[in-house]
Design a protein around this motif. Sequence first.
Motif, PDB file in Angstrom:
ATOM      1  N   THR A   1      43.681  40.932 -13.930  1.00 24.68           N
ATOM      2  CA  THR A   1      42.385  41.479 -14.358  1.00 24.68           C
ATOM      3  C   THR A   1      42.169  41.255 -15.853  1.00 24.68           C
ATOM      4  OG1 THR A   1      43.479  43.647 -14.497  1.00 24.68           O
ATOM      5  CG2 THR A   1      42.226  43.175 -12.497  1.00 24.68           C
ATOM      6  N   LYS A   2      42.563  42.240 -16.656  1.00 26.35           N
ATOM      7  CA  LYS A   2      42.256  42.162 -18.088  1.00 26.35           C
ATOM      8  C   LYS A   2      42.915  40.972 -18.780  1.00 26.35           C
ATOM      9  CE  LYS A   2      41.355  47.022 -18.941  1.00 26.35           C
ATOM     10  NZ  LYS A   2      41.876  48.267 -19.496  1.00 26.35           N
TER      11      LYS A   2
ATOM     12  N   THR B   1      40.634  38.009 -18.656  1.00 20.51           N
ATOM     13  CA  THR B   1      39.560  38.148 -19.643  1.00 20.51           C
ATOM     14  C   THR B   1      40.098  37.857 -21.038  1.00 20.51           C
ATOM     15  OG1 THR B   1      38.893  39.981 -18.241  1.00 20.51           O
ATOM     16  CG2 THR B   1      37.644  39.658 -20.266  1.00 20.51           C
TER      17      THR B   1
ATOM     18  N   THR C   1      40.715  34.161 -21.536  1.00 21.04           N
ATOM     19  CA  THR C   1      39.441  33.462 -21.689  1.00 21.04           C
ATOM     20  C   THR C   1      38.857  33.713 -23.077  1.00 21.04           C
ATOM     21  OG1 THR C   1      39.096  33.818 -19.330  1.00 21.04           O
ATOM     22  CG2 THR C   1      37.191  33.109 -20.615  1.00 21.04           C
TER      23      THR C   1
ATOM     24  N   GLY D   1      39.241  32.051 -13.849  1.00 25.64           N
ATOM     25  CA  GLY D   1      39.883  33.352 -13.629  1.00 25.64           C
ATOM     26  C   GLY D   1      40.304  33.529 -12.186  1.00 25.64           C
TER      27      GLY D   1
END
Lengths: 300, 408
Positions: free
Chosen positions: B235-236, B239, B242, B399
């Motif tokens: 998940t995080k 991010t 990215t 992702g």
Amino acid sequence: MELQLQNLRKQYGRKCAVNNVSADLVPGVYGLLGANGAGKTTLMRMICGVLKPTSGSIRFNGKTMEQLGEKYYARLGYMPQDFGFYPEFTAREFMLYMAAVKGLGKRRAKKRTEALLEMVNLSDAADKKIKTYSGGMKQRLGIAQAELNSPSILILDEPTAGLDPKERVRFRNLISDFAREKIVILSTHIVSDVSSIADTILMMKQGSFLLQEPMSTVTDSIRGKVWEFFVDERAAEKCCREFSVVNLRHENGMVRLRVIEQAAPTKNAKTAEPGLEDLFMFHFGGENQEQGVKEYVGKI
Amino acid sequence: MLAKYEFLKILRKKSTLAVMTVSLILTGFLFGLPVMQYQTYNQDGVIKGAEGIAYEKRQYAKLSVSLSDEYVAETIQEVQGLFKNPDNIGNDGNEQFLIGDAYWNKIAPREKLLNLIANTYSNPKDIRGYNDLPDLDIEDGASFYKTMKGKVKTLLNDPSRGLSDKQKEYWGNMADQVDTPLQYGYYGGWEIIISSFELLMFALFAICIVIAPVFSGEYQAGTDAVILSAKYGKTKLITAKTAASLLFGTAAFILHIIVACAPVLIAFGTDGFDLPLQIANTAIPYPFTFLQAVLINIGIIYFVLLAVIGLTLLLSAKMKSPYLVLIILVPILFIPMFLAPNGTAGIYNLTLFLLPYRSAMPEFGKYISYQFGGLVLDALTVRAVLYGFLTIIMLPLAGLGFRRHQVS
Ligand SMILES: Nc1ncnc2c1ncn2[C@@H]1O[C@H](COP(=O)(O)OP(=O)(O)O)[C@@H](O)[C@H]1O
Ligand SMILES: [Mg+2]
């Protein structure tokens, strides 16, 4: 707390690496025993959510991994087999990085990192780059990172691989320290790794569980069927073909054989106290003879 | 927090420093070549380097004028006057040209301006020079801007451009917005920057090299299992990776732009930043100053960069090692370099002008446009939209690729 594996299967083309594995796991140490290629790593990867099962499900307290998402992974600690590090990182940096990925707050991350590096005896080397580490040091760092988030489920895939016997003993102690109140699954193809610390033995062969037994009763099935006797070398060869030999040892020009048979194989055979090694050799002797016997002999 | 870690992870790799250093030096060198090789001429011979630039700028000092119809008419008459004196004229059997002082004193210092004027009056197919000016009939004034508009119209109507009525209208309207009379002046630095943009492809590729291991490096290092089984691994962390990649890409891009433009603008000066593009070519329909044009094209290259980062991350999430990522990226980035357009119409050309390498070249004077039903968009807009869109698609796919990665 309960981890349920329901009819887990993983198929690679025609090969079934894990075949219909089911188990209800409650806190305790599970020794996952199996020869190389038995499917231990594949099973553990599925439990850790990094490999999708072909079919079957994994539930934690009744909910599937997908339902739990981050909540599941937050309670998981995983030390994979043959995993890697960032060679340019120091051990402390790697721990802090993993702590961040595991969602630990800054302060807790620092605290856990220091405590764990101390526990695995890496405090002195904490600021050295991981590329300078020996295999044993990397293994210790591996278990330390798995323990960072104080997981409820701790999955250790062959954590003692590549360690020398002394390190192996230390490692066992470390694992039993970590194991309290947790579901710990520890895989190995070396019986002595788990015989002293496992509460339950899961024996895996060709993708399936051969047996799931508490440590205290695991050898009951072969009680009274383990025999020891001496023969000369020529007879030994014949015996090896006829009986399931779990151990063979040369003593004063004679050969001491340890076999598992329903009835006494020879007149002078005496029953012996069964051990986990006997059971392991009984099941895996054929495919893992060399390594298994060596291990066993090494222990005596 | 995680993004900071991921950013530092990118930065502290030795290869990052090495790749960025090489790429910055290369970019600085490529953009600096015109500075180092600069030379101009006068009667006494070649003047090189900084001295040459200073000489040229002194010539232009007298040319910082508004190109009013009267000024253009006077200029043309002056040249016509020079051609009236046979002593000034040379002939190579093909065409007449000026020689001696007439050329060196009256033409050479403003030859570019004279060519600009001559080309505005010429047929689209011909390239003209100052020696075509005597043929012009300007009894009734220069009508320079009427001619300029007429020329744009002629260009738009050229059947080889294959422009629809809507597209012609679009370009015509755009050209109408150009402010006249044009202000002339020196724009040497901007001209070099505008014609060198595609050299930034090497910077883009260097950024890709650094970004390529963001996901695949984890697979290669064997850290994928611990990371993907950690709380934020699917998940995080994605991010964060990215964001770190985009941050690095942006920072590196800015650095490259500075290294590319600073030497040019220091050597040639920023003169001309507020002058209209049309003083380089009156057929350009974009109503931009040189600075605006450069900033807009840098913006478009930035969008290309973002999409290329998106693609790199997507490949990185899907490939087992960073090398495989680069093996796929190289042809995507560099094959268009070897494909030349054979016009501005047709699927082949219109596609070519949207590929990464060609997208770095603004092609301000080529009337490249795309029509979607009743909507006409120029190449610059289509590039921005296309690459923005690709970025928005690729990043989530990257992702997803990492989240679904199977450890084996
Ligand atoms: N990615 C893969 N592709 C094909 N076969 C695989 C793959 N991973 C594992 N296997 C096969 O699955 C079986 C179980 O492997 P593994 O789980 O690694 O066993 P263990 O960890 O008990 O040694 C082996 O026969 C192995 O060859
Ligand atoms: Mg394994």
